[in-house]
Design an enzyme around this catalytic site. Structure first.
Site, PDB file in Angstrom:
ATOM      1  N   GLY A   1       1.035  -1.546   0.100  1.00  0.00           N
ATOM      2  CA  GLY A   1       0.142  -0.176   0.030  1.00  0.00           C
ATOM      3  C   GLY A   1       0.772   1.105  -0.040  1.00  0.00           C
TER       4      GLY A   1
ATOM      5  N   ASN B   1       1.211   3.035  -2.620  1.00  0.00           N
ATOM      6  CA  ASN B   1       0.459   4.114  -3.111  1.00  0.00           C
ATOM      7  C   ASN B   1      -1.006   4.651  -2.334  1.00  0.00           C
ATOM      8  OD1 ASN B   1       0.988   4.678  -6.332  1.00  0.00           O
ATOM      9  ND2 ASN B   1       1.363   2.443  -6.086  1.00  0.00           N
TER      10      ASN B   1
ATOM     11  N   LYS C   1      -7.449  -8.192  -7.565  1.00  0.00           N
ATOM     12  CA  LYS C   1      -8.606  -8.951  -7.895  1.00  0.00           C
ATOM     13  C   LYS C   1      -9.361  -8.357  -8.788  1.00  0.00           C
ATOM     14  CE  LYS C   1      -7.752 -12.314  -4.960  1.00  0.00           C
ATOM     15  NZ  LYS C   1      -7.273 -13.661  -5.515  1.00  0.00           N
TER      16      LYS C   1
ATOM     17  N   ASN D   1      -7.721   2.498 -11.664  1.00  0.00           N
ATOM     18  CA  ASN D   1      -6.693   1.539 -11.203  1.00  0.00           C
ATOM     19  C   ASN D   1      -5.312   2.170 -12.035  1.00  0.00           C
ATOM     20  OD1 ASN D   1      -5.477  -0.990 -10.683  1.00  0.00           O
ATOM     21  ND2 ASN D   1      -5.309  -1.351 -12.777  1.00  0.00           N
TER      22      ASN D   1
ATOM     23  N   HIS E   1      -1.654   1.035 -13.000  1.00  0.00           N
ATOM     24  CA  HIS E   1      -0.899  -0.158 -13.813  1.00  0.00           C
ATOM     25  C   HIS E   1       0.750   0.104 -13.836  1.00  0.00           C
ATOM     26  CE1 HIS E   1      -0.411  -3.964 -15.982  1.00  0.00           C
ATOM     27  NE2 HIS E   1       0.150  -3.370 -16.863  1.00  0.00           N
TER      28      HIS E   1
ATOM     29  N   ASP F   1      -7.142  -4.397 -17.057  1.00  0.00           N
ATOM     30  CA  ASP F   1      -6.229  -3.376 -17.559  1.00  0.00           C
ATOM     31  C   ASP F   1      -6.932  -2.737 -18.940  1.00  0.00           C
ATOM     32  OD1 ASP F   1      -4.423  -3.851 -15.538  1.00  0.00           O
ATOM     33  OD2 ASP F   1      -3.465  -5.491 -16.689  1.00  0.00           O
TER      34      ASP F   1
ATOM     35  N   GLU G   1       5.021   6.585  -9.696  1.00  0.00           N
ATOM     36  CA  GLU G   1       3.419   6.176  -9.695  1.00  0.00           C
ATOM     37  C   GLU G   1       2.631   7.062  -8.605  1.00  0.00           C
ATOM     38  OE1 GLU G   1       2.427   2.014  -9.047  1.00  0.00           O
ATOM     39  OE2 GLU G   1       3.752   1.268 -10.293  1.00  0.00           O
TER      40      GLU G   1
HETATM   41  C1  GRF Z   1       2.045  -0.903  -7.996  1.00  0.00           C
HETATM   42  O1  GRF Z   1       3.163  -0.969  -8.658  1.00  0.00           O
HETATM   43  C2  GRF Z   1       0.747  -0.743  -8.876  1.00  0.00           C
HETATM   44  O2  GRF Z   1       1.167  -0.131 -10.172  1.00  0.00           O
HETATM   45  C3  GRF Z   1       0.195  -2.140  -9.133  1.00  0.00           C
HETATM   46  O3  GRF Z   1       0.470  -2.816  -7.774  1.00  0.00           O
HETATM   47  C4  GRF Z   1       1.591  -2.045  -7.256  1.00  0.00           C
HETATM   48  C5  GRF Z   1       1.078  -1.593  -5.815  1.00  0.00           C
HETATM   49  O4  GRF Z   1       2.117  -1.074  -4.847  1.00  0.00           O
HETATM   50  N1  GRF Z   1      -1.174  -2.339  -9.320  1.00  0.00           N
HETATM   51  P1  GRF Z   1       1.914  -0.623  -3.430  1.00  0.00           P
HETATM   52  O5  GRF Z   1       1.104  -1.667  -2.739  1.00  0.00           O
HETATM   53  O6  GRF Z   1       1.110   0.625  -3.569  1.00  0.00           O
HETATM   54  O7  GRF Z   1       3.056  -0.471  -3.166  1.00  0.00           O
END
Ligand code: GRF
Length: 202
Positions: free
Chosen positions: A14, A16, A93, A109, A111, A152, A181
């Protein structure tokens, strides 16, 4: 304008989610995170949400073995918390049809690759970066897109690009993209909350 109510769905660490929670707390994103859902009760993202005082729910095939019942439980949880926007951040999921159609064009989302070439079933995590290296690409990146019924697949909202460097491994590429990201996702959410990005009608 009403403050946008966010739900964040994640399966792992987590980072992000953390960047988004921090940006909301600082007022950089004019939105209120109200719910974190994980399919993994021991994921670090659950601790992050608890520390931020945000309601967490564990909803998975363990809590709801029937896929239709699980889909309805996720949709109902989002609706019960009056969620406006659903943010998938490392959620591994696929959401069910009831949730996707109730939140049509309101699920985002991120990616860790450029779409559509490096997306689809089986294209996740280090596999994306390995495929990029196997194809001798000079560029990779990350994509924020709307979620539909396919992996995606929904329209792209924003992407970032990074150079693939000589000697890159899937891990180094992943790490370089991951930091960026956080900036990309925070910026997209900031712009949506500020009305600078208009999502298609529901
Ligand atoms: C990220 O690389 C995102 O692009 C992908 O899953 C990863 C999640 O990373 N969908 P985190 O749990 O936010 O560190």
């Amino acid at each position: 304008m009403n403050v946008l109510r966010l739900a964040l769905l994640a399966s792992h660490g987590g980072t992000n989610v953390q960047a988004i929670l921090d940006a909301c707390a600082k007022g950089d994103i004019k939105a209120e995170p109200v719910l974190v859902i994980s399919n993994n009760s021991t994921a670090n993202v659950v601790n992050r949400a608890r520390q931020a005082g945000i309601k967490t729910l564990h909803l998975s095939s363990t809590t709801h073995p029937n896929a239709v019942v699980l889909d309805n439980a996720i949709r109902r949880a989002l609706q019960d918390s009056d969620v406006d926007l659903v943010v998938l951040a490392g959620y591994n999921k696929r959401l069910g049809p009831s949730t996707v159609s109730a939140y049509r064009h309101r699920i985002l989302n991120i990616h860790p690759g450029l779409l559509p070439k490096y997306g689809g079933a089986g294209m996740y995590g280090l596999r994306v970066h390995q495929a990029v290296l196997d194809n001798d690409e000079t560029e990779s990146g990350a994509t924020v897109h709307l979620v539909d019924e396919e992996y995606d697949h929904g329209p792209t909202i924003a992407e970032l690009r990074v150079k693939v460097l000589p000697g890159d491994s899937p891990e180094t590429l992943s790490e370089r993209i991951k930091t960026r990201e956080h900036e990309l996702y925070v910026d997209v959410l900031r712009r949506i909350a500020a009305g600078e990005i208009e999502l298609p009608a529901r």
